[in-house]
Design a protein around this motif. Structure first.
Motif, PDB file in Angstrom:
ATOM      1  N   ALA A   1       7.090   4.123  11.063  1.00 38.18           N
ATOM      2  CA  ALA A   1       6.659   3.821  12.433  1.00 38.18           C
ATOM      3  C   ALA A   1       7.223   4.811  13.441  1.00 38.18           C
ATOM      4  CB  ALA A   1       7.069   2.401  12.798  1.00 38.18           C
ATOM      5  N   GLU A   2       8.434   5.266  13.215  1.00 35.63           N
ATOM      6  CA  GLU A   2       9.081   6.164  14.177  1.00 35.63           C
ATOM      7  C   GLU A   2       8.674   7.622  14.013  1.00 35.63           C
ATOM      8  OE1 GLU A   2      13.257   5.573  13.792  1.00 35.63           O
ATOM      9  OE2 GLU A   2      13.169   3.461  14.398  1.00 35.63           O
ATOM     10  N   ASP A   3       8.384   8.026  12.762  1.00 37.14           N
ATOM     11  CA  ASP A   3       8.132   9.444  12.506  1.00 37.14           C
ATOM     12  C   ASP A   3       6.712   9.751  12.045  1.00 37.14           C
ATOM     13  OD1 ASP A   3      10.822  10.025  13.093  1.00 37.14           O
ATOM     14  OD2 ASP A   3      11.435   9.519  11.059  1.00 37.14           O
ATOM     15  N   GLU A   4       6.256   9.063  10.993  1.00 37.63           N
ATOM     16  CA  GLU A   4       4.992   9.430  10.366  1.00 37.63           C
ATOM     17  C   GLU A   4       3.771   9.051  11.196  1.00 37.63           C
ATOM     18  OE1 GLU A   4       4.704  11.314   7.613  1.00 37.63           O
ATOM     19  OE2 GLU A   4       6.869  11.475   7.873  1.00 37.63           O
ATOM     20  N   LEU A   5       3.708   7.812  11.672  1.00 33.18           N
ATOM     21  CA  LEU A   5       2.517   7.382  12.415  1.00 33.18           C
ATOM     22  C   LEU A   5       2.294   8.190  13.693  1.00 33.18           C
ATOM     23  CD1 LEU A   5       2.569   3.489  11.958  1.00 33.18           C
ATOM     24  CD2 LEU A   5       0.976   5.131  10.958  1.00 33.18           C
ATOM     25  N   PRO A   6       3.324   8.406  14.526  1.00 34.16           N
ATOM     26  CA  PRO A   6       3.089   9.233  15.720  1.00 34.16           C
ATOM     27  C   PRO A   6       2.610  10.643  15.386  1.00 34.16           C
ATOM     28  CG  PRO A   6       5.140   8.016  15.950  1.00 34.16           C
ATOM     29  CD  PRO A   6       4.690   7.822  14.532  1.00 34.16           C
ATOM     30  N   ARG A   7       3.189  11.236  14.336  1.00 29.62           N
ATOM     31  CA  ARG A   7       2.797  12.594  13.947  1.00 29.62           C
ATOM     32  C   ARG A   7       1.330  12.628  13.519  1.00 29.62           C
ATOM     33  NH1 ARG A   7       2.285  15.484   9.375  1.00 29.62           N
ATOM     34  NH2 ARG A   7       2.860  13.706   8.087  1.00 29.62           N
ATOM     35  N   ILE A   8       0.922  11.645  12.721  1.00 29.69           N
ATOM     36  CA  ILE A   8      -0.451  11.609  12.209  1.00 29.69           C
ATOM     37  C   ILE A   8      -1.451  11.376  13.334  1.00 29.69           C
ATOM     38  CG2 ILE A   8      -2.034  10.249  10.779  1.00 29.69           C
ATOM     39  CD1 ILE A   8       0.370   9.835   8.848  1.00 29.69           C
ATOM     40  N   ILE A   9      -1.078  10.555  14.318  1.00 28.98           N
ATOM     41  CA  ILE A   9      -1.988  10.261  15.430  1.00 28.98           C
ATOM     42  C   ILE A   9      -2.104  11.448  16.384  1.00 28.98           C
ATOM     43  CG2 ILE A   9      -2.339   8.798  17.463  1.00 28.98           C
ATOM     44  CD1 ILE A   9      -0.976   6.517  15.843  1.00 28.98           C
ATOM     45  N   ARG A  10      -0.988  12.124  16.649  1.00 26.91           N
ATOM     46  CA  ARG A  10      -0.998  13.213  17.630  1.00 26.91           C
ATOM     47  C   ARG A  10      -1.657  14.492  17.100  1.00 26.91           C
ATOM     48  NH1 ARG A  10       5.090  12.069  18.505  1.00 26.91           N
ATOM     49  NH2 ARG A  10       5.117  10.425  20.088  1.00 26.91           N
ATOM     50  N   MET A  11      -1.453  14.787  15.830  1.00 24.66           N
ATOM     51  CA  MET A  11      -1.884  16.088  15.290  1.00 24.66           C
ATOM     52  C   MET A  11      -3.340  16.451  15.558  1.00 24.66           C
ATOM     53  SD  MET A  11      -0.087  17.085  11.704  1.00 24.66           S
ATOM     54  CE  MET A  11      -0.800  15.698  10.854  1.00 24.66           C
TER      55      MET A  11
ATOM     56  N   PHE B   1       7.585  -8.342   4.120  1.00 25.23           N
ATOM     57  CA  PHE B   1       8.959  -8.310   3.608  1.00 25.23           C
ATOM     58  C   PHE B   1       9.809  -9.423   4.232  1.00 25.23           C
ATOM     59  CE2 PHE B   1       7.440  -3.963   3.036  1.00 25.23           C
ATOM     60  CZ  PHE B   1       7.871  -3.667   1.756  1.00 25.23           C
ATOM     61  N   LYS B   2       9.177 -10.545   4.492  1.00 30.73           N
ATOM     62  CA  LYS B   2       9.821 -11.643   5.212  1.00 30.73           C
ATOM     63  C   LYS B   2      11.152 -12.078   4.602  1.00 30.73           C
ATOM     64  CE  LYS B   2       8.763 -16.315   6.892  1.00 30.73           C
ATOM     65  NZ  LYS B   2       7.727 -17.397   6.900  1.00 30.73           N
ATOM     66  N   ASP B   3      11.214 -12.191   3.290  1.00 37.09           N
ATOM     67  CA  ASP B   3      12.416 -12.695   2.617  1.00 37.09           C
ATOM     68  C   ASP B   3      13.211 -11.586   1.930  1.00 37.09           C
ATOM     69  OD1 ASP B   3      11.795 -15.385   3.301  1.00 37.09           O
ATOM     70  OD2 ASP B   3      10.307 -15.420   1.683  1.00 37.09           O
ATOM     71  N   ALA B   4      12.911 -10.354   2.251  1.00 37.52           N
ATOM     72  CA  ALA B   4      13.563  -9.215   1.572  1.00 37.52           C
ATOM     73  C   ALA B   4      14.818  -8.783   2.316  1.00 37.52           C
ATOM     74  CB  ALA B   4      12.589  -8.054   1.474  1.00 37.52           C
TER      75      ALA B   4
ATOM     76  N   TYR C   1      17.186  -5.890   4.091  1.00 40.10           N
ATOM     77  CA  TYR C   1      16.808  -4.824   5.013  1.00 40.10           C
ATOM     78  C   TYR C   1      16.534  -3.506   4.299  1.00 40.10           C
ATOM     79  CZ  TYR C   1      17.082  -1.326   8.704  1.00 40.10           C
ATOM     80  OH  TYR C   1      16.808  -0.280   9.532  1.00 40.10           O
ATOM     81  N   TYR C   2      17.345  -3.181   3.304  1.00 41.89           N
ATOM     82  CA  TYR C   2      17.188  -1.896   2.619  1.00 41.89           C
ATOM     83  C   TYR C   2      15.839  -1.792   1.916  1.00 41.89           C
ATOM     84  CZ  TYR C   2      18.194  -4.102  -1.908  1.00 41.89           C
ATOM     85  OH  TYR C   2      18.144  -4.875  -3.036  1.00 41.89           O
ATOM     86  N   GLU C   3      15.229  -2.952   1.621  1.00 37.79           N
ATOM     87  CA  GLU C   3      13.946  -2.955   0.921  1.00 37.79           C
ATOM     88  C   GLU C   3      12.779  -2.585   1.824  1.00 37.79           C
ATOM     89  OE1 GLU C   3      13.469  -6.136  -2.271  1.00 37.79           O
ATOM     90  OE2 GLU C   3      14.978  -7.068  -0.967  1.00 37.79           O
ATOM     91  N   TYR C   4      12.952  -2.766   3.134  1.00 34.44           N
ATOM     92  CA  TYR C   4      11.852  -2.410   4.043  1.00 34.44           C
ATOM     93  C   TYR C   4      12.288  -1.461   5.161  1.00 34.44           C
ATOM     94  CZ  TYR C   4      13.729  -6.194   7.031  1.00 34.44           C
ATOM     95  OH  TYR C   4      14.533  -7.003   7.797  1.00 34.44           O
ATOM     96  N   GLN C   5      13.405  -0.816   4.965  1.00 35.74           N
ATOM     97  CA  GLN C   5      13.883   0.155   5.956  1.00 35.74           C
ATOM     98  C   GLN C   5      12.880   1.284   6.171  1.00 35.74           C
ATOM     99  OE1 GLN C   5      17.696   1.821   4.957  1.00 35.74           O
ATOM    100  NE2 GLN C   5      17.863   2.978   6.871  1.00 35.74           N
ATOM    101  N   HIS C   6      12.148   1.602   5.090  1.00 35.34           N
ATOM    102  CA  HIS C   6      11.157   2.685   5.180  1.00 35.34           C
ATOM    103  C   HIS C   6      10.069   2.393   6.210  1.00 35.34           C
ATOM    104  CE1 HIS C   6       9.245  -0.245   2.493  1.00 35.34           C
ATOM    105  NE2 HIS C   6       8.097   0.299   2.860  1.00 35.34           N
ATOM    106  N   VAL C   7       9.829   1.097   6.470  1.00 36.34           N
ATOM    107  CA  VAL C   7       8.805   0.706   7.443  1.00 36.34           C
ATOM    108  C   VAL C   7       9.107   1.306   8.816  1.00 36.34           C
ATOM    109  CG1 VAL C   7       7.846  -1.249   8.731  1.00 36.34           C
ATOM    110  CG2 VAL C   7       8.149  -1.400   6.241  1.00 36.34           C
ATOM    111  N   TYR C   8      10.373   1.268   9.218  1.00 34.95           N
ATOM    112  CA  TYR C   8      10.770   1.786  10.532  1.00 34.95           C
ATOM    113  C   TYR C   8      10.721   3.313  10.558  1.00 34.95           C
ATOM    114  CZ  TYR C   8      12.247  -3.029  11.081  1.00 34.95           C
ATOM    115  OH  TYR C   8      12.253  -4.402  11.134  1.00 34.95           O
ATOM    116  N   ASN C   9      11.040   3.924   9.423  1.00 39.97           N
ATOM    117  CA  ASN C   9      10.931   5.389   9.357  1.00 39.97           C
ATOM    118  C   ASN C   9       9.481   5.835   9.532  1.00 39.97           C
ATOM    119  OD1 ASN C   9      13.691   5.630   8.872  1.00 39.97           O
ATOM    120  ND2 ASN C   9      13.429   5.520   6.654  1.00 39.97           N
TER     121      ASN C   9
END
Length: 269
Positions: free
Chosen positions: A112-122, A97-100, A102-110
């Motif tokens: 990284a902060e919520d989904e990936l840790p949950r999936i790894i820990r479970m 999303f280099k030229d996009a 912020y609103y277009e890739y805001q989901h990336v941070y969501n």
């Protein structure tokens, strides 16, 4: 002769396993600096293997103690792995999303902060409970042999695995040892969380209201477990507390059995 050969094979396996921990953990980037048959170093953390090799090599506590060490070492480094995965994910997605805007890739941070840790820990909840259940079964199978008893754990009925185990220890083995009601409650709760992770990947959007209420009650009793409308969220603190519960319970049972059967009493420093 066959028993002697089997004992020697098992001893060789355990010694090789203790050395093999170093190789496995290096592959997992856990910074193991030195492994010997008595001491394992995890970075600055020293773990003693003294007393882990009792004289009766049929005793499953040999492998169980090593498995506890490995699982605890993996857990101690889990958050570093979670952070690394999340940072790499963000880095790669930012390139996409280099030229996009912020609103277009805001989901990336969501993610990284919520989904990936949950999936790894479970999945670790599944590993923790599996280690406990399998370890107790192996220990009680060993006790059956030592007591020369024909009845095994699978012949006993009970409301839960722990109630079966208590009945077996008291009425079949004649043990002066029981899992306390407090421990049974804690481990039964871990088992319930494990079931939702194993069978629904932590997704609770389709379960009944009664089961959601049960999960919410468990979450109120423990640290680091959150129940939202769709998922169970398992924190690192929950994994730490669950691991401590499982480990201390297994060690209490092993200490009782080792004292009862004189296991490891001839081990010297």
């Amino acid at each position: 002769m066959q028993q002697t050969k089997a004992s020697l094979r098992k001893w060789a396996l355990v010694v090789a396993f203790s050395w093999g921990i170093g190789i496995v953990l290096r592959l997992m980037n856990l910074r193991v600096e030195h492994v010997s048959y008595k001491i394992i170093y995890f970075g600055d953390v020293m773990v003693s293997l003294k007393g882990i090799f009792p004289m009766d090599l049929r005793y499953p506590g040999i492998e169980i103690k090593v498995e506890l060490i490995v699982l605890r070492a993996y857990l101690s480094q889990m958050e570093k792995g979670v952070n690394s995965v999340c940072e790499n994910y963000i880095m790669e997605e930012e390139k996409t999303f280099k030229d996009a805007e912020y609103y277009e890739y805001q989901h990336v941070y969501n993610i990284a902060e919520d989904e990936l840790p949950r999936i790894i820990r479970m999945p670790f909840v599944v590993s923790i409970y599996a280690l406990f259940e399998n370890s107790v079964e192996r220990l009680l199978d060993y006790a059956k042999i030592k007591e020369n008893n024909e009845l095994s754990l699978k012949d006993i009925n009970g409301r839960s695995p722990l109630s079966k185990q208590n009945k077996y220890m008291k009425h079949v083995l004649g043990y002066d040892y029981q899992f306390s009601s407090a421990i049974m409650n804690k481990i039964n709760n871990i088992s319930k969380v494990r079931n939702y992770v194993a069978h629904a990947n932590g997704n609770i959007s389709n379960i009944s209201k009664e089961k959601i209420i049960e999960l919410e009650k468990i979450a109120d009793e423990v640290v680091g477990l959150t129940v939202d409308p769709k998922f169970i969220d398992i924190s690192y603190d929950y994994l730490i507390h669950s691991m401590e519960t499982i480990e201390s319970t297994l060690k209490d049972l092993m200490n009782y059995m080792e004292s009862k059967y004189g296991i490891g009493q001839t081990v010297r420093n």
